[in-house]
Design a protein around this motif. Structure first.
Motif, mmCIF file in Angstrom:
data_model
loop_
_atom_site.group_PDB
_atom_site.id
_atom_site.type_symbol
_atom_site.label_atom_id
_atom_site.label_comp_id
_atom_site.label_asym_id
_atom_site.label_seq_id
_atom_site.Cartn_x
_atom_site.Cartn_y
_atom_site.Cartn_z
ATOM 1 N N ARG A 260 -5.738 0.654 -6.096
ATOM 2 C CA ARG A 260 -7.278 0.717 -5.864
ATOM 3 C C ARG A 260 -7.369 1.440 -4.482
ATOM 4 N N ILE B 20 -8.403 2.457 -0.932
ATOM 5 C CA ILE B 20 -8.983 1.745 0.232
ATOM 6 C C ILE B 20 -9.264 2.712 1.235
ATOM 7 N N SER C 39 0.908 -1.260 0.001
ATOM 8 C CA SER C 39 0.144 -0.048 0.058
ATOM 9 C C SER C 39 0.676 1.150 0.124
ATOM 10 N N ASP D 182 -4.028 0.509 -2.337
ATOM 11 C CA ASP D 182 -3.482 -0.771 -2.451
ATOM 12 C C ASP D 182 -2.746 -0.687 -3.638
#
Length: 101
Positions: A48, A50, A3, A37
């Motif tokens: 993505r 998060i 991340s 992420d």
């Protein structure tokens, strides 16, 4: 999967309400932290979202992170821009023309 967190700043010209939070926040500059992420494939890298947090002053004056949906943040910023445009148009409409001075 790993991340990453990025920080940025946004400016609101008018008080605003964001997402499901009931209390209006004052106009001003806010720091935004976005956590993504990172997905790495053999031939691509994708990310993505998060989590998104807005750094605000709590009721006791201490800074706190307010979790928000990034889409709600985008909507609040667009509404602030619309308010700004409407204010400019109102001021222009109220200005007397040169012939009336």
């Amino acid at each position: 999967m790993s991340s990453s967190t990025t920080a940025s700043f946004v400016t609101f010209l008018y008080p605003f309400v964001i997402g499901e939070h009931k209390d209006a926040l004052p106009a001003g500059n806010y720091e935004v932290f976005a956590e993504d992420d990172v997905l790495e494939g053999s031939s691509f890298t994708a990310s993505r979202r998060i989590a998104t947090h807005l750094l605000v002053l709590g009721r006791n004056g201490d800074p706190e992170l307010l979790k928000v949906d990034h889409r709600d943040l985008e909507t609040a910023l667009m509404q602030d821009q619309l308010n700004s445009n409407n204010q400019k148009n109102s001021e222009a409409a109220l200005s007397p023309s040169k012939d009336q001075k």
